[in-house]
Write an enzyme that holds these catalytic residues in place. Structure first.
Site, short mmCIF file in Angstrom:
data_model
loop_
_atom_site.label_atom_id
_atom_site.label_comp_id
_atom_site.label_asym_id
_atom_site.label_seq_id
_atom_site.Cartn_x
_atom_site.Cartn_y
_atom_site.Cartn_z
N LYS A 175 6.04 -6.41 -6.92
CA LYS A 175 7.38 -5.81 -6.90
C LYS A 175 8.27 -6.62 -5.95
O LYS A 175 8.12 -6.56 -4.74
CB LYS A 175 7.35 -4.35 -6.42
N GLU A 249 2.50 -8.17 6.63
CA GLU A 249 3.24 -9.27 7.28
C GLU A 249 4.61 -8.71 7.63
O GLU A 249 5.42 -8.47 6.73
CB GLU A 249 3.39 -10.45 6.31
N CYS A 283 11.46 -14.32 9.27
CA CYS A 283 10.61 -13.57 10.19
C CYS A 283 10.15 -14.45 11.34
O CYS A 283 9.97 -13.99 12.46
CB CYS A 283 9.41 -13.02 9.44
N GLU A 382 14.91 -6.96 16.02
CA GLU A 382 15.02 -8.08 15.08
C GLU A 382 16.40 -8.07 14.43
O GLU A 382 16.77 -7.10 13.75
CB GLU A 382 13.94 -7.95 14.00
#
Ligand code: NAD
Length: 488
Positions: A175, A249, A283, A382
């Site tokens: 997906k 992850e 990331c 982040e």
């Protein structure tokens, strides 16, 4: 408008009837696709197709040479369609065309070739503790893998998941992220001819509906997820409730430590690449730049001067270094980190808002903030954009303390000409990957995974083998046995 199916099931495009997904070109804000998301029945069909392919055994039981050939054919098909895939991906993500065409599409094909090579080199295990017995360990595919990927780097990350899952004989349902599914959908369509039907299926849809149904589906055997930490917690809990293994992850807020004896120019180039590649949406960004006090002032001046010259522009222009952010929502998220008036803990020293000359599109300037404390949210949260937080440090101990004061632990960067310092840094920084005197290098054989809130488990060669196979111990006597005659 680009045509994009809700699903690819049994190698065929399937139109959906669920809620519409509106896909936007972030450089123009124009709608470039409308996709009805895959409804519940399609999720069931996709999982069913993957299960049937697995049970049929034509992929799982193929000889290694045949499976290698099929994986290489997937790579060749991606190469052949590379320009078309790159066009679609560039329009949907806003990532500069050169980075997509020469980076991510090449990586996507490379991921299939890497795993084709890898499975040709897998070693077995044999134990002979008792001289009368052989015990060996079979590695069997797990079954049906649910693969959920994020929007920041769809081709590279999605292809890594598909290639590593199927290389070991699994089938899968992928997906893509709802924000930019066009390139990955085209890629999955492109590789179908190289594979038996149902080995790779795809579902388009939102996370809370299609993603959630997929990861909770009783027909799946494992889950591989890349995305935000909050989503990771949800998905890992869902997988855990069904006792399905999962690999996560997740996010990062990595420290880039520049010691005073670093090669200054290399560290400067590396810091810029580390924060501004992929439109800053990565990331593994070195988003906290820590510079030793003795060279701090000189570094700040050079860093700001270069950041101000980074070329923001249309992602299709060859000269562009940073394109627009992926979505309006993400643009607002990044902008929300610009310190408010009255915030005395941080000062914007480059950028800080909409890139000049763009009335439309989600263009954000390369931005640097000087921060007084690592506790500031610019250092703890982040941002996931072209936005670096910069601060000085005094001793090496200070650098490690600051680097490790983070709930994330994805990557650490260290720059020094002193090998002893580098050796200390690679040991002291608490993160899954350490880059010394280089930005962003990956050897696909090495594990890539995060510590703490950055993830659980890893991707890469042996890590993927461990995740996508299960072990079975088989014991066989070497010669006929004289067994106890129970009940005789
Ligand atoms: P996200 O968590 O919002 O979404 C990622 C994917 O999960 C999407 O496909 C989404 O539809 C799906 N999803 C959302 N909710 C779900 C649910 N309840 N059940 C199942 N699926 C669901 O993340 P994002 O914003 O797309 O990606 C950005 C994040 O990804 C950043 O935090 C970034 O650091 C992280 N990331 C990590 C790595 C890594 O390798 N560690 C690589 C790239 C990105």
């Amino acid at each position: 408008m680009t045509s994009c199916p809700a699903a690819i099931i049994d190698a065929r495009r399937v139109a959906g009837s669920g809620a519409p997904i509106t896909v936007v070109d972030p450089s123009t804000e124009e709608v470039i696709a409308q996709i009805p998301e895959a409804e519940d029945a399609l999720v069931d069909r996709a999982v069913g197709s993957a299960r049937a392919a697995f049970d049929r055994g034509d992929w799982r039981c193929m000889s290694v040479e045949q499976r290698q050939a099929a994986l290489r054919a997937c790579a060749d098909a991606i190469d052949a369609a590379a320009d078309r895939i790159a066009d679609v991906e560039c329009a949907n993500t806003g990532i500069p065309y050169a980075q997509v065409r020469n980076g991510q599409v090449v990586r996507a094909a490379g991921n299939f070739r890497f795993f084709a090579d890898y499975i040709g080199q897998m070693a077995g295990e044999l134990y002979e503790q008792d001289p009368n017995y052989l015990t060996y360990v079979r590695r069997e595919p797990v079954g049906v893998a649910a693969l959920i990927s994020p929007w920041n780097s769809p081709l590279a990350l999605g292809s890594m998941k598909v290639a590593s899952a199927i290389a070991f004989g699994n089938s899968c349902v992928l997906k893509p992220a709802e924000q930019d599914p066009l390139g990955l959908t085209l890629l999955v369509e492109t590789i179908q001819a190289a594979l038996p039907e149902g080995v790779v299926n795809l579902l388009n849809g939102f996370g809370a509906s299609v993603g959630d149904r997929l990861v909770r589906h009783p027909g799946i055997d494992c889950v591989s997820f890349t995305g935000g930490t909050r989503t990771g917690r949800l998905i890992m809990s869902a997988a855990g409730a069904n006792l399905k293994p999962s690999v996560m992850e997740l996010g990062g807020k990595s420290a880039n430590i520049i010691f005073d004896d670093a090669d200054f120019d290399a560290a400067l180039d590396g810091a810029l690449i580390g924060i501004f590649t992929n439109n800053g949406q990565q990331c593994l960004a070195g988003s906290r730049v820590l510079v030793q006090r003795g060279i701090y002032k000189q570094f700040v001046e050079a860093f700001v001067a270069r950041a101000n010259r980074v070329r923001v522009g249309n992602p299709r222009d060859a000269a562009t270094e940073i394109g627009p952010l992926a979505t309006r929502q993400h643009y607002e998220h990044v902008r929300s980190f610009v310190p408010a008036t009255g915030d005395t803990g941080a000062r914007i020293i480059a950028g800080g808002g909409r890139a000049k000359g763009f009335e439309r599109g989600f263009y954000f300037q390369p931005t640097i903030a000087e921060v007084d404390s690592n506790d500031h949210r610019l250092c703890q949260d982040e941002i996931f954009g072209p936005f670096a937080a910069l601060m000085p440090f005094d001793s090496d101990e200070d650098a490690y303390r600051i680097a490790n004061e983070s709930r994330f632990g994805l990557v650490g960067y260290a720059w020094s000409r002193d090998i002893e310092r580098i050796m200390a840094a690679q040991e002291r920084i608490s993160a899954g990957t350490i880059w010394c005197n280089t930005p962003m290098f990956r050897d696909l054989r090495a594990p890539f995974g995060g510590f703490r809130d950055s993830g659980v488990g890893a991707e890469g060669g042996r890590a993927a083998e461990a995740f996508y196979t299960r072990q079975k111990a088989v014991s066989i006597p070497r010669r006929p046995l004289t067994l106890r005659k129970m009940g005789a």
